[in-house]
Design an enzyme around this catalytic site. Sequence first.
Site, mmCIF file in Angstrom:
data_model
loop_
_atom_site.group_PDB
_atom_site.id
_atom_site.type_symbol
_atom_site.label_atom_id
_atom_site.label_comp_id
_atom_site.label_asym_id
_atom_site.label_seq_id
_atom_site.Cartn_x
_atom_site.Cartn_y
_atom_site.Cartn_z
ATOM 1 N N TRP A 175 1.488 1.939 -3.422
ATOM 2 C CA TRP A 175 0.539 2.722 -4.095
ATOM 3 C C TRP A 175 1.014 4.109 -3.924
ATOM 4 C CZ3 TRP A 175 -2.825 1.093 -7.682
ATOM 5 C CH2 TRP A 175 -3.138 -0.138 -7.766
ATOM 6 N N TRP B 257 -9.032 9.674 -6.983
ATOM 7 C CA TRP B 257 -10.328 9.888 -7.874
ATOM 8 C C TRP B 257 -10.329 9.606 -9.239
ATOM 9 C CZ3 TRP B 257 -14.890 11.514 -6.121
ATOM 10 C CH2 TRP B 257 -14.757 11.898 -4.872
ATOM 11 N N ASN C 45 -10.164 3.920 3.810
ATOM 12 C CA ASN C 45 -9.912 3.676 2.355
ATOM 13 C C ASN C 45 -10.969 3.092 1.632
ATOM 14 O OD1 ASN C 45 -8.210 3.608 -0.225
ATOM 15 N ND2 ASN C 45 -8.402 1.436 0.001
ATOM 16 N N TRP D 158 -20.569 14.595 -17.908
ATOM 17 C CA TRP D 158 -20.825 14.673 -16.547
ATOM 18 C C TRP D 158 -21.805 15.609 -16.305
ATOM 19 C CZ3 TRP D 158 -18.029 11.502 -14.162
ATOM 20 C CH2 TRP D 158 -16.643 11.114 -14.577
ATOM 21 N N GLU E 209 0.683 -1.264 0.140
ATOM 22 C CA GLU E 209 0.094 -0.116 0.106
ATOM 23 C C GLU E 209 0.915 1.119 0.034
ATOM 24 O OE1 GLU E 209 -3.430 0.199 -0.480
ATOM 25 O OE2 GLU E 209 -2.926 -2.061 -0.867
ATOM 26 N N TRP F 218 -15.443 14.357 -11.350
ATOM 27 C CA TRP F 218 -14.368 13.603 -10.141
ATOM 28 C C TRP F 218 -13.728 14.853 -9.449
ATOM 29 C CZ3 TRP F 218 -9.125 14.563 -10.768
ATOM 30 C CH2 TRP F 218 -8.866 14.595 -11.952
HETATM 31 P P1 FAD Z 1 -2.911 2.185 5.246
HETATM 32 O O1 FAD Z 1 -3.985 1.254 4.598
HETATM 33 O O2 FAD Z 1 -2.524 1.986 6.453
HETATM 34 O O3 FAD Z 1 -1.825 2.243 4.231
HETATM 35 C C1 FAD Z 1 -0.844 2.768 4.543
HETATM 36 C C2 FAD Z 1 -0.289 4.053 3.546
HETATM 37 O O4 FAD Z 1 -0.030 3.633 2.162
HETATM 38 C C3 FAD Z 1 -0.987 5.340 3.616
HETATM 39 O O5 FAD Z 1 -0.983 5.895 4.746
HETATM 40 C C4 FAD Z 1 -0.771 5.794 2.405
HETATM 41 O O6 FAD Z 1 0.204 6.671 2.476
HETATM 42 C C5 FAD Z 1 -0.476 4.562 1.508
HETATM 43 N N1 FAD Z 1 -1.765 4.145 0.817
HETATM 44 C C6 FAD Z 1 -2.657 3.322 0.980
HETATM 45 N N2 FAD Z 1 -3.651 3.176 0.103
HETATM 46 C C7 FAD Z 1 -3.115 4.165 -0.834
HETATM 47 C C8 FAD Z 1 -3.654 4.521 -2.224
HETATM 48 N N3 FAD Z 1 -5.046 3.761 -2.503
HETATM 49 N N4 FAD Z 1 -3.365 5.375 -2.734
HETATM 50 C C9 FAD Z 1 -2.017 5.855 -2.458
HETATM 51 N N5 FAD Z 1 -1.414 5.818 -1.292
HETATM 52 C C10 FAD Z 1 -2.160 4.860 -0.491
HETATM 53 N N6 FAD Z 1 -4.369 9.102 0.378
HETATM 54 C C11 FAD Z 1 -3.768 10.006 0.904
HETATM 55 O O7 FAD Z 1 -2.751 10.012 1.479
HETATM 56 N N7 FAD Z 1 -4.128 11.462 0.706
HETATM 57 C C12 FAD Z 1 -5.077 11.718 -0.188
HETATM 58 O O8 FAD Z 1 -5.691 12.847 -0.613
HETATM 59 C C13 FAD Z 1 -5.974 10.355 -0.595
HETATM 60 N N8 FAD Z 1 -7.078 10.764 -1.348
HETATM 61 C C14 FAD Z 1 -7.839 9.410 -1.741
HETATM 62 C C15 FAD Z 1 -8.904 9.972 -2.462
HETATM 63 C C16 FAD Z 1 -9.742 8.858 -2.926
HETATM 64 C C17 FAD Z 1 -11.046 8.828 -3.901
HETATM 65 C C18 FAD Z 1 -9.121 7.275 -2.726
HETATM 66 C C19 FAD Z 1 -10.073 6.247 -3.110
HETATM 67 C C20 FAD Z 1 -8.143 7.064 -1.839
HETATM 68 C C21 FAD Z 1 -7.460 8.245 -1.457
HETATM 69 N N9 FAD Z 1 -6.283 8.156 -0.861
HETATM 70 C C22 FAD Z 1 -5.560 9.134 -0.357
HETATM 71 C C23 FAD Z 1 -5.745 6.692 -0.554
HETATM 72 C C24 FAD Z 1 -5.936 5.974 0.760
HETATM 73 O O9 FAD Z 1 -7.340 6.069 1.005
HETATM 74 C C25 FAD Z 1 -5.457 6.669 1.986
HETATM 75 O O10 FAD Z 1 -3.884 6.709 1.712
HETATM 76 C C26 FAD Z 1 -5.783 5.577 3.403
HETATM 77 O O11 FAD Z 1 -6.869 5.698 3.565
HETATM 78 C C27 FAD Z 1 -4.887 6.330 4.417
HETATM 79 O O12 FAD Z 1 -5.136 5.402 5.372
HETATM 80 P P2 FAD Z 1 -4.027 4.681 6.352
HETATM 81 O O13 FAD Z 1 -2.779 5.435 6.438
HETATM 82 O O14 FAD Z 1 -4.577 3.983 7.581
HETATM 83 O O15 FAD Z 1 -3.745 3.443 5.157
#
Ligand code: FAD
Length: 483
Positions: A284, A388, A347, A312, A281, A365
């Site tokens: 990602w 997005w 997420n 849209w 993750e 979006w």
């Molecule tokens: P964990 O599941 O613990 O993951 C660890 C780290 O991995 C996160 O802190 C993050 O840095 C990274 N990560 C995890 N999933 C993603 C992902 N899909 N894309 C990119 N990095 C990821 N994340 C943001 O940091 N900032 C945003 O502005 C943001 N906007 C989002 C908008 C949408 C529509 C969606 C679907 C996802 C978005 N995310 C964003 C990705 C993700 O939702 C969050 O990083 C995550 O929920 C953060 O929670 P966590 O630290 O507990 O994640």
Amino acid sequence: MADSPIIVWFRNDLRLSDNPALDAAVERGGPIIPIYIWSPDEEADWQLGGASKVWLHYSLQSLNEALEASNSRLLIRSGQSLPIIQEMIQETNAQAVYWNRRYEPYSIQRDSIVKSELKKQNIDAKSFNGSLLFEPWEIQTKQEQPYKVFTPFWKTCTSLPEPDEPTSAAHKIQSIKHWPKSQKLETLNLLPKIQWHNGILNSWSIGEAAAKKQLRHFISEAMSEYSVGRDIPGKPLTSRMSPYLHFGEISPRQIWHEVVFALSNNDTGNDSTSAWAFLREVGWREFAYHLMYHFPHTTTDPLREKFSRFPWKSNPRFLQAWQKGETGLPIIDAGMRELWATGWMHNRVRMVVASLLVKNMLVPWQEGARWFWDTLVDADLASNTFGWQWTAGCGADAAPFFRIFNPIAQGEKFDGDGEYVRKWVPEINNLPDKWIHKPWEAPATILNDAGVTLGKNYPYPVVDLKITRQDALEAYQTLKRMK
Ligand code: FAD
């Protein structure tokens, strides 16, 4: 020369440990002048949103405290970065300016001007990688192109030598004798005048020490369940590292090595699958930065060009119901209220709420991304854009447009007993599990017993999920017919 002061320009790297710019300054020798420059006009269309400003306030406060404990301090000034740095050079006779890179298109543009102007003045101006495991330009396909698909991207990343071990030179910071003047943090006006941000403060501890504590807590208490647990919004089974990573209170290298260390020590309940799922993750996030760097226009426009002609619809009523968490669809309302109250959303729920907005409601979006930008404490241009575009089906490695999340099915699958919904939508707390994700289908007696009066204390759904799904698929067909 070695004893002349060095300016360390802090930005999204608000930490002392594993901070390459700070480490390089310590290594060069001489007094260090840590500075933060508040320059919202340099953030193009992406000036900090309300929730991020709250985070930044406390993060700067915490960085200053950590610096004071190292016999230093954080200078704060507001205005244009280059003239302020030049002013500071004049005031202190500094010969070097070091900083860690940012990757937003407008930051790259600004930083390259700053670097070339300082070099013209014979200043040692250097930038470092303090926020990514891999530089976006280091990873490329066999054809020397950027990646657009995550799996081979991550495979290439993980085939490279492991990221360097984190470092720390903070205890060796040399202080300057005569400190240049600094603005007070309060003069940046980062905190709102009307106090709406208590929910954020109650949900988070902000700063470098808190980031480390939270990471260790996650590794010891939750990481072994991550592969499955990461999809359950009612349980605290994700790391919540995102705002700390965004503001650089922790580095991805620190995360990487803490996880690998825990794995080698068997601290993780022996579950290497979950540990690697977690690091993936973090991968990602690297992928999102890779895309933003190589395709900078995607922060406003779809990567798949065809989508710029997608039909849209502007629908302020839908958008408002979505923003307020009053759509009548419990998992959506729970997510949007969690976001408003805490500055963060799980997420799985981010994907579901984004899908409803762009697919069932056909709202562009970009409007969802704007709302997230203003309300998330982890608002991050790379990850937000990527999330997005992924949901809308117009980005790299995106969910196909025709895959439309059904909020009822998602709720029943990932929040079966309604723990998450009950927390954030207390009006329907007393509904039995069977109806918690679809109160409008519940028999009148059940609604009555649970104290729910649809249209009065909880709305009817603002959209018909079946009809709007069909509308979305038809809109998508028009796109397919375009040349
Ligand atoms: P964990 O599941 O613990 O993951 C660890 C780290 O991995 C996160 O802190 C993050 O840095 C990274 N990560 C995890 N999933 C993603 C992902 N899909 N894309 C990119 N990095 C990821 N994340 C943001 O940091 N900032 C945003 O502005 C943001 N906007 C989002 C908008 C949408 C529509 C969606 C679907 C996802 C978005 N995310 C964003 C990705 C993700 O939702 C969050 O990083 C995550 O929920 C953060 O929670 P966590 O630290 O507990 O994640």
